[in-house]
Write a protein that holds these residues in place. Structure first.
Motif, PDB file in Angstrom:
ATOM      1  N   ILE A  15       0.875  -1.172   0.000  1.00 44.78           N
ATOM      2  CA  ILE A  15       0.000   0.000   0.000  1.00 44.78           C
ATOM      3  C   ILE A  15       0.911   1.220   0.000  1.00 44.78           C
ATOM      4  O   ILE A  15       1.335   1.713   1.032  1.00 44.78           O
ATOM      5  N   GLN A  16       1.229   1.706  -1.182  1.00 48.00           N
ATOM      6  CA  GLN A  16       2.270   2.714  -1.320  1.00 48.00           C
ATOM      7  C   GLN A  16       1.721   4.140  -1.297  1.00 48.00           C
ATOM      8  O   GLN A  16       0.539   4.382  -1.556  1.00 48.00           O
ATOM      9  N   MET A  17       2.631   5.072  -0.981  1.00 49.71           N
ATOM     10  CA  MET A  17       2.349   6.488  -1.151  1.00 49.71           C
ATOM     11  C   MET A  17       3.610   7.156  -1.678  1.00 49.71           C
ATOM     12  O   MET A  17       4.715   6.628  -1.536  1.00 49.71           O
ATOM     13  N   SER A  90      -1.509   9.304  -1.672  1.00 49.42           N
ATOM     14  CA  SER A  90      -1.683   7.854  -1.672  1.00 49.42           C
ATOM     15  C   SER A  90      -2.953   7.488  -2.425  1.00 49.42           C
ATOM     16  O   SER A  90      -3.867   8.306  -2.566  1.00 49.42           O
ATOM     17  N   ALA A  91      -2.984   6.242  -2.893  1.00 50.41           N
ATOM     18  CA  ALA A  91      -4.126   5.756  -3.659  1.00 50.41           C
ATOM     19  C   ALA A  91      -5.290   5.429  -2.725  1.00 50.41           C
ATOM     20  O   ALA A  91      -5.087   5.182  -1.530  1.00 50.41           O
ATOM     21  N   PRO A  92      -6.528   5.391  -3.240  1.00 49.25           N
ATOM     22  CA  PRO A  92      -7.697   5.098  -2.402  1.00 49.25           C
ATOM     23  C   PRO A  92      -7.896   3.613  -2.131  1.00 49.25           C
ATOM     24  O   PRO A  92      -8.847   3.236  -1.460  1.00 49.25           O
ATOM     25  N   PHE A  93      -7.038   2.746  -2.673  1.00 46.47           N
ATOM     26  CA  PHE A  93      -7.150   1.311  -2.420  1.00 46.47           C
ATOM     27  C   PHE A  93      -5.755   0.699  -2.463  1.00 46.47           C
ATOM     28  O   PHE A  93      -4.820   1.306  -2.998  1.00 46.47           O
ATOM     29  N   ALA A 158      -2.153   1.778  -9.219  1.00 48.21           N
ATOM     30  CA  ALA A 158      -2.773   0.562  -9.726  1.00 48.21           C
ATOM     31  C   ALA A 158      -2.885  -0.450  -8.592  1.00 48.21           C
ATOM     32  O   ALA A 158      -2.280  -0.287  -7.526  1.00 48.21           O
ATOM     33  N   GLY A 159      -3.667  -1.508  -8.818  1.00 43.95           N
ATOM     34  CA  GLY A 159      -3.908  -2.499  -7.772  1.00 43.95           C
ATOM     35  C   GLY A 159      -2.892  -3.626  -7.766  1.00 43.95           C
ATOM     36  O   GLY A 159      -2.448  -4.099  -8.817  1.00 43.95           O
ATOM     37  N   ALA A 228     -13.138  -5.770  -5.654  1.00 41.82           N
ATOM     38  CA  ALA A 228     -14.430  -5.401  -5.050  1.00 41.82           C
ATOM     39  C   ALA A 228     -15.471  -6.489  -5.265  1.00 41.82           C
ATOM     40  O   ALA A 228     -16.273  -6.793  -4.368  1.00 41.82           O
ATOM     41  N   GLU A 229     -15.475  -7.108  -6.449  1.00 45.61           N
ATOM     42  CA  GLU A 229     -16.429  -8.177  -6.736  1.00 45.61           C
ATOM     43  C   GLU A 229     -16.213  -9.364  -5.804  1.00 45.61           C
ATOM     44  O   GLU A 229     -17.181  -9.950  -5.298  1.00 45.61           O
TER      45      GLU A 229
END
Length: 243
Positions: A15-17, A90-93, A158-159, A228-229
């Motif tokens: 989980i990067q920033m 940072s990313a939201p996910f 990206a995820g 999410a699915e």
């Protein structure tokens, strides 16, 4: 407009920033809500657009962002002090932050909708619709793309794990959701994944993104939509089990 020359450091693994260093009067633009922290002397304000181009060009870009449910505002962070200061995003996910030196990538990168995180002032952030309408109806994430232009640093997210592949007059096919971005000299299209049996029972989807040419491609291991699915499906099963 020449982009501001900013430096950066990326922290974390899963989980990067990204922390961006700004000298006096330097500015970085970012999507609303992406900021994690800012040091003193940095002023920030929400503005319509990326601050590049004339009035008509800016209005046209804002109109496209509204049509695609993108925020018409970008936040501008400027160091108004006399020392170097830092701002982090940072990313939201969960996922990775990808630094892009646009000057080394031909001045343009096309990326997934909502993947833009931040960029040096002078970077043009625009919406790029796919040329073929069929992609819009069947391509999922592949229809509406973002175009980043400039000669400075930009950052997208990206995820999961992200890899960079280099094509040399070659073709690569991949899941439309796993495509993060590609350099501007890559030809992009969406095509059927195979025969009817393969499309409906192969488990790889009906359509695949096809990229051809010479340039760089960034691929994510798990798009947020797929994550999410899976979470939603697990939550429904758990809820039914409790009943």
């Amino acid at each position: 407009m020449k982009s501001h020359d900013v430096d950066y450091q990326i922290f974390g693994h899963d989980i990067q920033m990204v922390e961006i260093g700004l000298d006096t009067d330097e500015t970085v633009i970012a999507e609303a809500g992406a900021m994690t922290y800012i040091e003193q002397d940095i002023d920030f304000t929400a503005k319509m657009g990326d601050g590049t181009g004339g009035v008509m060009g800016s209005l046209f870009k804002l109109g496209k962002r509204m049509l695609t449910d993108e925020s018409v505002f970008l936040t501008h962070f400027t160091n108004e002090g006399k020392q170097k200061r830092h701002v982090a995003f940072s990313a939201p996910f969960p996922g990775s932050v990808i630094p892009l030196n646009l000057a080394e990538l031909g001045g343009e990168v096309i990326c997934q909708k909502n993947s833009f995180l931040a960029a040096a002032l002078g970077t043009q952030v625009d919406i790029a619709f796919h040329k073929r309408l069929g992609a819009g109806f069947f391509g999922g994430e592949g229809f509406i793309l973002q175009r980043l232009r400039g000669d400075g640093m930009a950052f997208i997210h990206a995820g999961g794990t992200v890899i960079r592949k280099e094509l040399h007059n070659e073709t690569l096919r991949l899941d439309t959701g796993c495509l993060v971005g590609f350099s501007g000299d890559i030809n992009y299209s969406i095509k059927l994944s195979g025969g009817l049996k393969t499309m409906f029972f192969g488990g790889e989807g009906i359509f695949l993104a096809t990229l051809k040419g010479t340039g760089s491609i960034w691929i994510q291991s798990i798009p947020f939509s797929r994550l999410a699915e899976r979470i939603l499906a697990h939550a429904i099963v758990s809820d039914q089990g409790e009943d």
